[in-house]
Design an enzyme around this catalytic site. Structure first.
Site, PDB file in Angstrom:
ATOM      1  N   ASP A 144      13.179  -8.912 -17.217  1.00 58.04           N
ATOM      2  CA  ASP A 144      13.768  -9.719 -18.287  1.00 58.04           C
ATOM      3  C   ASP A 144      13.488  -9.122 -19.671  1.00 58.04           C
ATOM      4  OD1 ASP A 144      15.121 -11.807 -19.395  1.00 58.04           O
ATOM      5  OD2 ASP A 144      13.481 -13.248 -19.251  1.00 58.04           O
ATOM      6  N   HIS A 194      19.940  -2.535 -21.263  1.00 53.63           N
ATOM      7  CA  HIS A 194      20.029  -2.381 -19.802  1.00 53.63           C
ATOM      8  C   HIS A 194      19.843  -0.911 -19.417  1.00 53.63           C
ATOM      9  CE1 HIS A 194      21.091  -6.521 -19.585  1.00 53.63           C
ATOM     10  NE2 HIS A 194      22.284  -6.395 -20.114  1.00 53.63           N
ATOM     11  N   LEU A 208       8.545   3.469   0.934  1.00 62.75           N
ATOM     12  CA  LEU A 208       8.794   2.345   0.023  1.00 62.75           C
ATOM     13  C   LEU A 208      10.208   1.832   0.262  1.00 62.75           C
ATOM     14  CD1 LEU A 208       8.123   0.607  -2.544  1.00 62.75           C
ATOM     15  CD2 LEU A 208       9.084   2.472  -3.901  1.00 62.75           C
TER      16      LEU A 208
HETATM   17  C1  FPP Z   1      17.671  -9.400 -17.898  1.00 60.34           C
HETATM   18  O1  FPP Z   1      17.556  -9.150 -19.291  1.00 60.34           O
HETATM   19  C2  FPP Z   1      18.214  -8.231 -17.207  1.00 60.34           C
HETATM   20  C3  FPP Z   1      19.352  -8.211 -16.470  1.00 60.34           C
HETATM   21  C4  FPP Z   1      20.217  -9.387 -16.300  1.00 60.34           C
HETATM   22  C5  FPP Z   1      19.836  -6.981 -15.836  1.00 60.34           C
HETATM   23  C6  FPP Z   1      18.801  -6.099 -15.223  1.00 60.34           C
HETATM   24  C7  FPP Z   1      19.329  -4.726 -15.135  1.00 60.34           C
HETATM   25  C8  FPP Z   1      18.640  -3.602 -15.367  1.00 60.34           C
HETATM   26  C9  FPP Z   1      17.204  -3.557 -15.625  1.00 60.34           C
HETATM   27  C10 FPP Z   1      19.290  -2.260 -15.413  1.00 60.34           C
HETATM   28  C11 FPP Z   1      20.057  -1.874 -14.227  1.00 60.34           C
HETATM   29  C12 FPP Z   1      19.259  -1.637 -13.027  1.00 60.34           C
HETATM   30  C13 FPP Z   1      19.513  -0.653 -12.173  1.00 60.34           C
HETATM   31  C14 FPP Z   1      18.798  -0.593 -10.890  1.00 60.34           C
HETATM   32  C15 FPP Z   1      20.468   0.391 -12.477  1.00 60.34           C
HETATM   33  P1  FPP Z   1      18.441 -10.003 -20.295  1.00 60.34           P
HETATM   34  O2  FPP Z   1      19.702  -9.265 -20.537  1.00 60.34           O
HETATM   35  O3  FPP Z   1      18.620 -11.383 -19.749  1.00 60.34           O
HETATM   36  O4  FPP Z   1      17.536 -10.020 -21.564  1.00 60.34           O
HETATM   37  P2  FPP Z   1      17.442 -11.158 -22.673  1.00 60.34           P
HETATM   38  O5  FPP Z   1      16.885 -12.382 -21.986  1.00 60.34           O
HETATM   39  O6  FPP Z   1      16.507 -10.594 -23.681  1.00 60.34           O
HETATM   40  O7  FPP Z   1      18.823 -11.379 -23.207  1.00 60.34           O
END
Ligand code: FPP
Length: 237
Positions: free
Chosen positions: A16, A33, A127
């Site tokens: 997050d 991201h 893993l």
């Molecule tokens: C939450 O942060 C994150 C996500 C919804 C997406 C997670 C994706 C990645 C870490 C990258 C892609 C992964 C791979 C394996 C290629 P948020 O956007 O909700 O953050 P915020 O709460 O600060 O808005």
């Protein structure tokens, strides 16, 4: 002296804070991201070093479709890029890859890529890296229930035979141990519909850092903190 726990066999992570990280750096959300994808690599490296057998990452929830279309498209492109470029590395590090969630609702292109990487790495066992995609724990439990009810109607299972083990074996995570440790970045204390059944006895580790700032040593620290805990599973010890 207090006995130190073994490293967790299974770590689950709610990644997050990508959006907030991007905002703080004056960048579009997708850059958060993108940077977050590097933290995925860092976490994999920590798991390999510490001997963790299963790493499950919440990459796209069933609720994430409600985000702006541009962000959803960007996340899907990032995922495609990741899958396309990581097979060799996964093979080198003996990583088995799989995805969980309602995968049939993802684009056919992504489904094909997921299946390609899954098949190419299925023989590894150092893993197991699991990406939760279009994942929601409530959906998962409904899907399990539907499968179980189907078997009861067919006469393959009686209601009395439905135990915790049987239920677990109908979840997307069948054949994996439950997570021992749940890590969540960005300081939020929420489960956000992630592995609700499987996290029943997990230890929680919440860290303030945003996911893009979460490095290998941060996960090693989380593992170390886990090893200092005392797990009782409801018993008196
Ligand atoms: C939450 O942060 C994150 C996500 C919804 C997406 C997670 C994706 C990645 C870490 C990258 C892609 C992964 C791979 C394996 C290629 P948020 O956007 O909700 O953050 P915020 O709460 O600060 O808005």
């Amino acid at each position: 002296m207090k006995k130190k726990l073994l490293p967790p066999r299974h770590i689950a992570i709610v990644m997050d804070g990508n959006g907030r990280w991007a905002k703080e750096h004056g960048l579009p959300r997708i850059k958060g991201h993108e940077q977050g994808a590097h933290s995925v690599e860092e976490s994999i490296a920590a798991c390999l070093e510490a001997g963790v057998e299963f790493l499950t990452l919440y990459a796209f929830s069933s609720e994430n479709w409600k985000r702006p279309q541009l962000e959803v498209q960007g996340l899907m492109l990032l995922l495609e890029h990741y899958l396309h470029h990581k097979i060799e590395e996964m093979n080198r590090h003996e990583i088995r890859f799989q995805a969980i969630g309602r995968l049939s609702e993802l684009s056919s292109n992504i489904q094909e890529q997921l299946e390609k990487v899954r098949r190419a790495t299925a023989h590894h066992c150092k893993l197991t890296l699991t990406l939760a995609l279009n994942y929601g724990a409530r959906h998962e439990m409904i899907d399990a229930l539907r499968a179980i009810v189907g078997k009861v109607i067919q006469g393959a299972l009686t209601p009395e035979e439905i135990t915790e083990e049987v239920f677990s074996q109908h979840l997307y995570t069948a054949h994996m141990p439950d997570p021992d440790l749940l890590v969540r970045t960005s300081g939020e204390h929420r489960l956000s519909n992630f592995l609700l059944w499987q996290l029943s006895y997990a230890e929680f580790y919440i860290v303030k850092k945003y996911w893009p700032d979460f490095k290998k040593n941060d996960l090693l620290e989380a593992i170390e903190a886990y090893q200092q805990r005392e797990r009782r599973f409801g018993e008196v010890r």
